[in-house]
Design a protein around this motif. Sequence first.
Motif, PDB file in Angstrom:
ATOM      1  N   HIS A   4       0.839  -1.183   0.000  1.00 23.55           N
ATOM      2  CA  HIS A   4       0.000   0.000   0.000  1.00 23.55           C
ATOM      3  C   HIS A   4       0.885   1.247   0.000  1.00 23.55           C
ATOM      4  O   HIS A   4       1.609   1.508   0.959  1.00 23.55           O
ATOM      5  CB  HIS A   4      -0.907  -0.044   1.235  1.00 23.55           C
ATOM      6  N   VAL A   5       0.832   2.001  -1.077  1.00 23.22           N
ATOM      7  CA  VAL A   5       1.654   3.199  -1.224  1.00 23.22           C
ATOM      8  C   VAL A   5       0.846   4.409  -0.743  1.00 23.22           C
ATOM      9  O   VAL A   5      -0.246   4.661  -1.222  1.00 23.22           O
ATOM     10  CB  VAL A   5       2.061   3.401  -2.696  1.00 23.22           C
ATOM     11  N   VAL A   6       1.417   5.133   0.231  1.00 26.22           N
ATOM     12  CA  VAL A   6       0.724   6.286   0.805  1.00 26.22           C
ATOM     13  C   VAL A   6       1.542   7.549   0.544  1.00 26.22           C
ATOM     14  O   VAL A   6       2.752   7.585   0.793  1.00 26.22           O
ATOM     15  CB  VAL A   6       0.547   6.091   2.339  1.00 26.22           C
ATOM     16  N   ARG A  16      13.730  13.816   7.496  1.00 26.50           N
ATOM     17  CA  ARG A  16      15.090  13.239   7.466  1.00 26.50           C
ATOM     18  C   ARG A  16      15.122  11.984   6.594  1.00 26.50           C
ATOM     19  O   ARG A  16      16.075  11.745   5.860  1.00 26.50           O
ATOM     20  CB  ARG A  16      15.577  12.914   8.873  1.00 26.50           C
ATOM     21  N   ALA A  17      14.060  11.186   6.693  1.00 32.13           N
ATOM     22  CA  ALA A  17      13.987   9.969   5.868  1.00 32.13           C
ATOM     23  C   ALA A  17      13.905  10.351   4.388  1.00 32.13           C
ATOM     24  O   ALA A  17      14.473   9.668   3.531  1.00 32.13           O
ATOM     25  CB  ALA A  17      12.788   9.123   6.282  1.00 32.13           C
ATOM     26  N   CYS A  18      13.203  11.435   4.095  1.00 34.27           N
ATOM     27  CA  CYS A  18      13.152  11.907   2.697  1.00 34.27           C
ATOM     28  C   CYS A  18      14.550  12.313   2.236  1.00 34.27           C
ATOM     29  O   CYS A  18      14.997  11.930   1.150  1.00 34.27           O
ATOM     30  CB  CYS A  18      12.203  13.096   2.564  1.00 34.27           C
ATOM     31  N   LEU A  51       5.905  15.774  -1.036  1.00 34.97           N
ATOM     32  CA  LEU A  51       5.194  14.643  -0.443  1.00 34.97           C
ATOM     33  C   LEU A  51       6.174  13.490  -0.228  1.00 34.97           C
ATOM     34  O   LEU A  51       7.009  13.218  -1.097  1.00 34.97           O
ATOM     35  CB  LEU A  51       4.069  14.169  -1.357  1.00 34.97           C
ATOM     36  N   ALA A  52       6.046  12.836   0.919  1.00 42.31           N
ATOM     37  CA  ALA A  52       6.816  11.618   1.173  1.00 42.31           C
ATOM     38  C   ALA A  52       6.010  10.429   0.668  1.00 42.31           C
ATOM     39  O   ALA A  52       4.779  10.431   0.720  1.00 42.31           O
ATOM     40  CB  ALA A  52       7.078  11.480   2.672  1.00 42.31           C
ATOM     41  N   GLU A  58       7.811   2.707   6.333  1.00 44.61           N
ATOM     42  CA  GLU A  58       9.074   3.172   5.773  1.00 44.61           C
ATOM     43  C   GLU A  58       8.865   4.200   4.671  1.00 44.61           C
ATOM     44  O   GLU A  58       8.003   4.024   3.811  1.00 44.61           O
ATOM     45  CB  GLU A  58       9.832   1.962   5.206  1.00 44.61           C
ATOM     46  N   VAL A  59       9.659   5.268   4.687  1.00 48.62           N
ATOM     47  CA  VAL A  59       9.646   6.231   3.585  1.00 48.62           C
ATOM     48  C   VAL A  59      10.496   5.631   2.460  1.00 48.62           C
ATOM     49  O   VAL A  59      11.693   5.391   2.638  1.00 48.62           O
ATOM     50  CB  VAL A  59      10.206   7.598   4.023  1.00 48.62           C
ATOM     51  N   VAL A  60       9.873   5.369   1.323  1.00 53.01           N
ATOM     52  CA  VAL A  60      10.580   4.722   0.206  1.00 53.01           C
ATOM     53  C   VAL A  60      10.812   5.689  -0.948  1.00 53.01           C
ATOM     54  O   VAL A  60      11.527   5.356  -1.900  1.00 53.01           O
ATOM     55  CB  VAL A  60       9.807   3.489  -0.324  1.00 53.01           C
ATOM     56  N   GLY A  61      10.214   6.877  -0.865  1.00 53.60           N
ATOM     57  CA  GLY A  61      10.383   7.796  -1.987  1.00 53.60           C
ATOM     58  C   GLY A  61       9.891   9.184  -1.677  1.00 53.60           C
ATOM     59  O   GLY A  61       9.451   9.489  -0.549  1.00 53.60           O
ATOM     60  N   PHE A  62       9.991  10.012  -2.707  1.00 51.73           N
ATOM     61  CA  PHE A  62       9.655  11.434  -2.579  1.00 51.73           C
ATOM     62  C   PHE A  62       9.093  11.901  -3.913  1.00 51.73           C
ATOM     63  O   PHE A  62       9.468  11.394  -4.977  1.00 51.73           O
ATOM     64  CB  PHE A  62      10.931  12.225  -2.251  1.00 51.73           C
ATOM     65  N   VAL A  63       8.199  12.894  -3.845  1.00 55.08           N
ATOM     66  CA  VAL A  63       7.711  13.521  -5.074  1.00 55.08           C
ATOM     67  C   VAL A  63       7.220  14.916  -4.706  1.00 55.08           C
ATOM     68  O   VAL A  63       6.954  15.197  -3.523  1.00 55.08           O
ATOM     69  CB  VAL A  63       6.586  12.671  -5.718  1.00 55.08           C
ATOM     70  N   MET A  64       7.131  15.797  -5.669  1.00 52.22           N
ATOM     71  CA  MET A  64       6.533  17.104  -5.388  1.00 52.22           C
ATOM     72  C   MET A  64       5.607  17.480  -6.539  1.00 52.22           C
ATOM     73  O   MET A  64       5.709  16.946  -7.639  1.00 52.22           O
ATOM     74  CB  MET A  64       7.615  18.162  -5.151  1.00 52.22           C
TER      75      MET A  64
END
Length: 148
Positions: A4-6, A16-18, A51-52, A58-64
């Motif tokens: 599930h991607v949130v 920090r995870a980002c 957005l994380a 777990e933070v697996v990625g980033f986008v804006m």
Amino acid sequence: MSDHVVLEEVAAGNWRACAALEVVDEQEEFVAPVAYYLALCAYGDSPWRPLAVRVRDEVVGFVMWGRDPADGSFWIGGLVIDRRHQRRGYGREVVRQLLERAAAEGYRSAALSYDPRNTVARALYAGLGFEETGEVEDSETVARRALG
Ligand SMILES: CC(C)(COP(=O)(O)OP(=O)(O)OC[C@H]1O[C@@H](n2cnc3c(N)ncnc32)[C@H](O)[C@@H]1OP(=O)(O)O)[C@@H](O)C(=O)NCCC(=O)NCCS
């Protein structure tokens, strides 16, 4: 896809995870460090919102994302899936969710850009209906698609 991607706001508990997200060496020339994107969102004059990307805890990625003041289109930028989590469908799911959100909010078109040598990004976005327009933005190829 079972995971599930949130998409969640970037805040004190996850920035920090980002900033710690990493791409593989060959991809480094295609994107800036996520810490740079966070600074751009905070201090740049373009209206980018970060957005994380979280899967389970777990933070697996980033986008804006941002609204283009010129034509009202929904821009997606800075997409990064950490190298340890790539090729699991997360990148596609992030873009799919953003497009769904944008359409629900009334946006009529979406846009993004990528380095012309970034064949992975091109394949990902083409598979989601983005077509190259011939425009170039900061040396990157612009692709767009309609929404709704
Ligand atoms: C581009 C990126 C976000 C894709 O994320 P991802 O979660 O690995 O992508 P997905 O698993 O959702 O794959 C979606 C599609 O992308 C393409 N793709 C992803 N990784 C690929 C690879 N290593 N080689 C070839 N195609 C690839 C495929 O078309 C794939 O569809 P398929 O699995 O049905 O063949 C990720 O590779 C990344 O972070 N790259 C570095 C940063 C970057 O270039 N960002 C884009 C800036 S515009």
